[in-house]
Design an enzyme around this catalytic site. Structure first.
Site, PDB file in Angstrom:
ATOM      1  N   HIS A   1       0.759  -1.421  -0.381  1.00  0.00           N
ATOM      2  CA  HIS A   1      -0.033   0.155   0.153  1.00  0.00           C
ATOM      3  C   HIS A   1       0.741   1.609   0.134  1.00  0.00           C
ATOM      4  CE1 HIS A   1       0.332   0.420   4.472  1.00  0.00           C
ATOM      5  NE2 HIS A   1       1.118  -0.804   4.644  1.00  0.00           N
TER       6      HIS A   1
ATOM      7  N   SER B   1      -6.100   3.942   6.087  1.00  0.00           N
ATOM      8  CA  SER B   1      -5.748   2.401   6.568  1.00  0.00           C
ATOM      9  C   SER B   1      -4.723   1.246   5.317  1.00  0.00           C
ATOM     10  CB  SER B   1      -7.064   2.033   7.040  1.00  0.00           C
ATOM     11  OG  SER B   1      -7.324   0.926   6.805  1.00  0.00           O
ATOM     12  N   LYS B   2      -4.428   0.720   5.772  1.00  0.00           N
ATOM     13  CA  LYS B   2      -4.100  -0.108   4.215  1.00  0.00           C
ATOM     14  C   LYS B   2      -5.130  -0.740   3.764  1.00  0.00           C
ATOM     15  CE  LYS B   2      -1.642  -3.353   7.675  1.00  0.00           C
ATOM     16  NZ  LYS B   2      -0.993  -3.163   8.747  1.00  0.00           N
ATOM     17  N   ARG B   3      -6.384  -0.790   4.498  1.00  0.00           N
ATOM     18  CA  ARG B   3      -7.608  -1.807   3.340  1.00  0.00           C
ATOM     19  C   ARG B   3      -8.255  -1.027   2.561  1.00  0.00           C
ATOM     20  NH1 ARG B   3      -6.569  -3.872   7.892  1.00  0.00           N
ATOM     21  NH2 ARG B   3      -7.356  -2.198   9.472  1.00  0.00           N
ATOM     22  N   ASP B   4      -7.750   0.340   2.687  1.00  0.00           N
ATOM     23  CA  ASP B   4      -8.431   1.697   2.191  1.00  0.00           C
ATOM     24  C   ASP B   4      -8.093   1.066   0.533  1.00  0.00           C
ATOM     25  OD1 ASP B   4     -10.098   3.737   2.523  1.00  0.00           O
ATOM     26  OD2 ASP B   4      -8.768   4.087   4.190  1.00  0.00           O
TER      27      ASP B   4
END
Ligand code: GLU
Ligand code: ZN
Length: 491
Positions: free
Chosen positions: A19, A260-263
Site C-alpha cells: 500500500h 488505512s492499508k485496507r482502504d
C-alpha cells in the site's frame, strides 16, 4: 568525529497487498540511504505464519523493482547479515530470548489471557494504569514449577526499567515516556514463537541499523525497543549502539481519517493498474511529509535524493490528495522521452486492456499520434480510449456523445464536410480547412462544425486533436465512417 555510515532498513511484513503508506516508508529510507551514501537493508518480517504469505512476499519484491528501488542487502542481494527473512532466523531469536532471561532482562510469565484481562479491568475501574501489573516479575522457582504442574505454558516477558525513557525523535523532537505507560511486554509466545517486539529490534541491532525511519503508528513501540536495545547491548547482541528514530507523519485519506492499508485508495496495485508512472507516484508520495521547496511540487527522483534529509520531514499529518497525485503524474508523463512513453503505453495497447484484435494494432500509426496523446494523459491507461478509433473496425458507440453532437442540422453539416474532406489533400492542415469551410456554409464556427465529424469518426466528443487523428486514420476509413454516421442519421 565522523559519524558512522548510514544504515537504514525497510522491513515490511508480507501480508496483503503493498500500500502507499508502505511505499512512502520505503521511499524515505531509500532516499535517505542514497543521499548519505549509506546502505539500505531490505528485510522481510515474516514471523507471523498465520498472516504472512509467499504471494505477498513476491508482490513486495515486484513492487520494489517496479518503483525502481535498489537495496544493498536483502533478498536476492544477499549481504553480511544473511538471511534477511526473519522466518529463517528463528534460532537467533530463541538464543537471544534465552540470554535475556539469563541476564534477568526478561522473565517467564504464566498469567493466562483471562487473568490478565480481569486484572486489567479491575485496574481500569480503580483508575490505575492498566498495563501488565508485574505479577510474575519475581516468581520463585517453586512458584514457577507449581504453575507448570497446573499445565500453564509461560510466555517470555521483557522487564521494562522503572524509569522514564527519553529520546530525540528526528522528526518530532524530544519525547519522554513514563514507566507506567510502558509496561513489561511479551517477546515470545507460549508456543515459542518470537514476537515483532523482539525480532524487530534484535535484527536492527544485529544488522547495525543507524536510523529507524518508519510510520508514526509505531511510535508507541519505540520506548520498548530502546529499553530492549540497552539490554541487548548488555548481553553483547549487536554493536551496542541504539539507532536514531524518526517517525514519519500519518497520512490522512477521505474524510480526514487515517488512510488505512485496507482502504482501496491505498493499494499500490491500483495506481499501477491505472498507469501511474513510478516517477510520478514517487514524486507525489515524497510530498506526504516532505517538500523539495515551497514553490516546486514536480521534480525527479534524482532531485529528491539530492535534497532529501530527515530533518526536512514535517511532523504534521499529511493529506492524501488523489487529484494532486494525478496532476503530478500527468506532468511526469509529459516529461518522458517520446520513445519511453510509447514503450510505457504498451500494456494498455494489448489485451485485456485494449478492445481491438491484436493484429489490428498498427505501431507506426500509434507512434504518429503518441506525442499528441502524451501531453493529454493523466494516467497511462487513458491511452486506450484515446487511440481506439485507429484500431477498431468501427468507432465505439457512445450514446451520450452521439446525442450531444448529432443535433438537428448535423446531417446537413456532415454531408458538406464529407464533400470537402473528400476533395482535400490528406494532411491535418487541409482537413481542418475543409471542415472550416463546411462550417461556414452552415453558419457554424469550427468548434461546432467539428463535433459531428469527431463523433462520426471516433465515437466520442473528446479526444486527441481531430485533424491529426483523421490524417493518421486515412481518407478511406474517415469517409466510410462519415457515411456510416449519415446513414444512421437518415434511418
Ligand atoms: N514489520 C513491521 C511493519 O511492517 C516493521 C515496523 C518497523 O519499521 O519497525 O509494521
Ligand atoms: Zn504473569
Amino acid at each position: 568525529m565522523a559519524s558512522a555510515p548510514v544504515r537504514v532498513r525497510f522491513c515490511p511484513s508480507p501480508t496483503g497487498n503493498p500500500h502507499v503508506g508502505l511505499v512512502r516508508t520505503a521511499l524515505f529510507n531509500w532516499a535517505f540511504a542514497r543521499h548519505h551514501g549509506g546502505t539500505l537493508v531490505f528485510r522481510i518480517e515474516d514471523t507471523d505464519a498465520a498472516r504472512d504469505s509467499e504471494e505477498s512476499y513476491e508482490q513486495l519484491l515486484g513492487a520494489m523493482r517496479w518503483l525502481g528501488f535498489d537495496w544493498d542487502e536483502g533478498p536476492e542481494a544477499g549481504g553480511p547479515h544473511e538471511p534477511y527473512r526473519q522466518s529463517q532466523r528463528m534460532e537467533i531469536y530463541a538464543d537471544v530470548a534465552r540470554r535475556l532471561k539469563e541476564a534477568g532482562h526478561a522473565y517467564e510469565c504464566y498469567c493466562t489471557t483471562e487473568e490478565l484481562e480481569q486484572r486489567r479491568e479491575a485496574a481500569r475501574a480503580a483508575g490505575k494504569a492498566s498495563g501488565y501489573d508485574g505479577t510474575c516479575r519475581e516468581l520463585t522457582a517453586e512458584q514457577a514449577a507449581a504453575h507448570r504442574r497446573e499445565g500453564r505454558e509461560p510466555i517470555v516477558r521483557f522487564r521494562m526499567p522503572d524509569e522514564p525513557i527519553t529520546f530525540t525523535d528526528l522528526v518530532r523532537g524530544e519525547l519522554t515516556f513514563a514507566p507506567e505507560n510502558v509496561p513489561d511486554f511479551g517477546i515470545v509466545r507460549a508456543n515459542g514463537a518470537p514476537l515483532y517486539t523482539l525480532v524487530n529490534p534484535v535484527d536492527d541491532a544485529l544488522m547495525e541499523i543507524t536510523h529507524v525511519l518508519r510510520g508514526e503508528d509505531l511510535l508507541s513501540s519505540t520506548p520498548r525497543q530502546i529499553a530492549l536495545y540497552r539490554a541487548l547491548a548488555g548481553i553483547g547482541v549487536g554493536n551496542g549502539t541504539t539507532p536514531a528514530f524518526g517517525h514519519l507523519p500519518y497520512v490522512m485519506g477521505e474524510g480526514n481519517k487515517k488512510l488505512s492499508k485496507r482502504d482501496p485508495q491505498a493499494s499500490l496495485n491500483l495506481y499501477r493498474e491505472r498507469g501511474f508512472v513510478p516517477a510520478g507516484l514517487l514524486n507525489y508520495l515524497s510530498l506526504l511529509g516532505w517538500s523539495l521547496s515551497a514553490d516546486r511540487d514536480v521534480f525527479s527522483i534524482d532531485e529528491m535524493v539530492a535534497a532529501f534529509d530527515i530533518d526536512g520531514v514535517n511532523a504534521n499529518p499529511a493529506r492524501f490528495d488523489l487529484k494532486k497525485a494525478e496532476a503530478i503524474n500527468a506532468d511526469h508523463i509529459r516529461m518522458m522521452e517520446v520513445a519511453d512513453f510509447v514503450a510505457a503505453c504498451e500494456p494498455w495497447l494489448q489485451a485485456p486492456h485494449a478492445p481491438w484484435a491484436p493484429e489490428a494494432f498498427d505501431a507506426k500509426a500509434f507512434e504518429e499520434l503518441a506525442p499528441l496523446a502524451q501531453t493529454r494523459l493523466t494516467v497511462l491507461s487513458d491511452i486506450t480510449a484515446n487511440v481506439d478509433f485507429l484500431f477498431l473496425d468501427e468507432p465505439v458507440e457512445d450514446e451520450a456523445s452521439w446525442t450531444k453532437a448529432m443535433k438537428p442540422g448535423a446531417d446537413a453539416l456532415l454531408k458538406t464536410a464529407r464533400e470537402k474532406l473528400a476533395d482535400a489533400d490528406w494532411n491535418a492542415e487541409a482537413l481542418k480547412q475543409a471542415v472550416i469551410t463546411a462550417g461556414e456554409e452552415h453558419g457554424l464556427k469550427l468548434g461546432k462544425a467539428q463535433a459531428p465529424v469527431r463523433v462520426a469518426v471516433t465515437g466520442r466528443t473528446v479526444g486527441l486533436p481531430l485533424f491529426e487523428s483523421l490524417e493518421v486514420l486515412g481518407r478511406e476509413r474517415t469517409l466510410a465512417r462519415v457515411d456510416a454516421a449519415l446513414a444512421k442519421l437518415a434511418a
